[in-house]
Design a protein around this motif. Structure first.
Motif, PDB file in Angstrom:
ATOM      1  N   SER A 129       0.813  -1.227   0.000  1.00 59.33           N
ATOM      2  CA  SER A 129       0.000   0.000   0.000  1.00 59.33           C
ATOM      3  C   SER A 129       0.840   1.269   0.000  1.00 59.33           C
ATOM      4  CB  SER A 129      -0.935   0.007   1.218  1.00 59.33           C
ATOM      5  OG  SER A 129      -1.720  -1.153   1.222  1.00 59.33           O
ATOM      6  N   GLN A 201      -4.655  -4.089  -4.600  1.00 52.68           N
ATOM      7  CA  GLN A 201      -4.641  -2.802  -3.916  1.00 52.68           C
ATOM      8  C   GLN A 201      -4.920  -1.650  -4.877  1.00 52.68           C
ATOM      9  OE1 GLN A 201      -4.580  -2.436  -0.778  1.00 52.68           O
ATOM     10  NE2 GLN A 201      -4.605  -0.182  -0.847  1.00 52.68           N
ATOM     11  N   ALA A 205      -9.224  -2.366  -4.033  1.00 51.41           N
ATOM     12  CA  ALA A 205      -9.227  -2.112  -2.591  1.00 51.41           C
ATOM     13  C   ALA A 205     -10.524  -1.437  -2.179  1.00 51.41           C
ATOM     14  CB  ALA A 205      -8.031  -1.243  -2.212  1.00 51.41           C
ATOM     15  N   PRO A 209     -11.384  -4.704   0.669  1.00 50.33           N
ATOM     16  CA  PRO A 209     -10.009  -4.612   1.178  1.00 50.33           C
ATOM     17  C   PRO A 209      -9.430  -6.011   1.352  1.00 50.33           C
ATOM     18  CG  PRO A 209     -11.637  -3.906   2.828  1.00 50.33           C
ATOM     19  CD  PRO A 209     -12.376  -4.151   1.567  1.00 50.33           C
TER      20      PRO A 209
END
Lengths: 230, 230, 230, 230
Positions: A129, A201, A205, A209
DNA sequence: GATGAATGAGGGTTCATTCAT
DNA sequence: GATGAATGAACCCTCATTCAT
């Protein structure tokens, strides 16, 4: 949503541009000509990276890069031959830290699983991330159009990373930690959830998530033939 | 003073555009108006897909799409509101066949491993090195810039695919074929080598060909805790 | 506000297009081929007039004209050579009714003032805020770009109207109603508040409504040397 | 198949574009950056005014504006956001001189008639057949399509001009020069021959030249209830 | 060295006009 | 005759690149 803008709508800067460098009273007043130049070059690279990540190569405007970097548009051309060169050099530059980390810690005496665990958690924490993940996605997205980028990435990151991984796997096989001998042929398998986490991600996301760290653990369980206590 | 324009690293047409339709009059004089329109629309979609895959969204010129499709530029606008709409509809259209296949055959009475084996080999054969793989890479590359595309892809392909995969995994856990119970939480793990193979094919095949089929097999060995006899 | 649109935003039709002619069951079931053609031609002219008035010549799209007229785009070309011809013929056509009215009522035995009063009130009622006023504004706006339109308008309307007006003025001078003899040289003076009212209506009515009828009365007072009672 | 494009009735350049700046290097080497920029901006405005006047807003090509101004197409966008903004700013700019003149000299001690006579002759000389008249016609022609232009023109020119005119009329009524008291309600009447002269000049001067100066005089005779000696 | 105004080749989109059905 | 899909020349606007200051 359009990757190419119209008008001067500015489409809201991706992130607030870095505050203009203080100018006359610079943080490094003693810096030489060369040092100042290097700073500017670095600022351009940072700015360009942000923009390329946010918009992709073709849709990035050097105007935006320049203003984000706090330099004039022409200044970019003092450091890079053209947009393409900037992109390529930037990828090289951005990859250097990653490379260092990858060639890193072979298990001294510790277990292979511990090494991989460490690798995975580091990745989950410092790549998935983060800006580093963005860079990975950038390469995945643009690599096909920039053979030289893909080449460089393959040579400097992929092949080394896989070689290191293979060595680790072979260590694990030798020590009995890893039972599946085929794995040595396909170190990609070990890395693939990592890649998937990075892509996830970037694309999904928002929808769902993904607990990358936990996923990596399950995957290692698979490789080492164990079942997590939890 | 003049600005030299260069697009990515390759300026030449990706593939030679379809030869201008040969017949002096009309190629299919028997087809109806509507049929001709549908054909043209399809031709545009095909051509656009080729171009988007080869150059990415922003660098694709509708001029090129038109000439590859054998139509005039204006004709594109009879079928699509603008470039972005074309892109989005094209992704939707291109995904439909994939979707059908994904909701596909849960193991009737056969083993879960057989089902996955089948899935993996089908993928290796029909996706990794084909146009379908190109589409996947296109989505991965542009999805971040086109939330609606990522949304659609997530909704129609990813979530369904993962749900199906999860069901299969649970079946495998129930039947004892799969020992790692954590896998049901992360069906992504099962799919990740597939994703990696697709990406690899797009970026690194030139440097190091990857035997996707074999890699999938090793991965399944991992999941099912076996070592292949071969 | 932009006179040239972008996209298919449609910019909201100026007025709701005339309801599509009922089609199969036409109001004139007995109409011949030629009559039907004339009807269509008329519908096109009406529609085009609306559009030209609303957007000006250059910004009017024949597509809009066609759909407002309830015909296909190609049909326009069965009746008019091209957009410019349509515009010119339309102005001619639209002017015919005006012309009739202008050559109209010389004062039989009544006073000149009564005749002008009548003219002015008719104008105030039937031109200033009506479609006829729109046509006048259209000619004023586009005439400079279409010499043939200005020519036609001058020949058929202006010169005749002024000649009539001059005759009236001379009558008034002869009868002693009008004292200023110079007026016969400049019949435009008599008409000018009318022109101003038409233009005002088009540009400034929003800001300050103008009581054209009253203004005309004051102006006639000027010409006939009287002071209104009020 | 090919579409033939024609614009209005005249395709040739309105006036020969300004000759390319002659000097091999720079025409005014001494002028500062800012001065050069202002010059260019002014050149663009001049050129655009010519083109808008000659062709109207929609039919004007920025290409033509640029070459007439002796700059590249892109340069226009350094000074104006888009075509519409250019048009609007240009109208504002072009109106400023007119505005100054309008708020101008109420009769010090002299007669009202002298003041109006002066106004009329100034108008006849400096507006009717000059660029200023072209601007007026441009506003009349395009104002309906550009509310902001009509608004600006109303606010800055019309309402002020009429207010000044009304003040003058009231002065005249108070002093007994003007007998018709209704005139104060409709200052437009005093101005209307001026408007008509401007329009006439644009549309019909070819057919019948109009002696605006003389017409204004006759009109003033009407207002002041006199007959000229001549 | 640094700047940013200027350039002009494109590229997306529009729309008058044509013509097969 | 009528239709409307197809065409492609324009036209607005963008942005990589250059270069005088």
């Amino acid at each position: 949503m359009p990757a190419k803008r119209r008008r001067a709508e500015k489409a809201a800067p991706v992130q607030p541009p870095a505050p203009a460098l203080p100018g006359s009273i610079s943080p490094k007043p003693a810096s030489s000509r060369a040092a100042r130049a290097a700073e500017r070059r670095q600022a351009i690279i940072e700015a360009a990276l942000d923009e390329f990540i946010a918009r992709g190569y073709a849709a990035t405007r050097l105007d935006d890069v320049a203003s984000r970097a706090g330099v004039a548009k022409g200044t970019i051309y003092l450091h890079f031959a053209d947009k393409e060169t900037l992109f390529q050099e930037l990828v090289r530059t951005a990859l250097v830290p990653l490379i260092g980390r990858l060639a890193a810690p072979p298990p001294p005496g510790g277990s292979v699983r511990a090494a991989l665990e460490n690798f995975a958690q580091t990745f989950a924490r410092e790549v998935v991330s983060t800006r580093r993940g963005d860079i990975l996605r950038l390469i995945v997205a643009e690599g096909a159009r920039f053979p030289s980028v893909a080449d460089f990435y393959y040579r400097e990151v992929v092949s080394r990373g896989l070689a290191g991984m293979r060595a680790l796997i072979e260590l694990g096989i030798a020590s009995g930690e890893i039972r599946n001998e085929g794995l040595a042929q396909f170190p990609q398998i070990v890395v693939s959830p990592v890649i998937v986490a990075v892509i996830w991600q970037g694309l999904f996301a928002r929808h769902a998530p993904l607990d990358a760290s936990e996923m990596f653990r399950v995957h290692l369980d698979l490789i080492f033939g164990e079942r997590r206590a939890a």
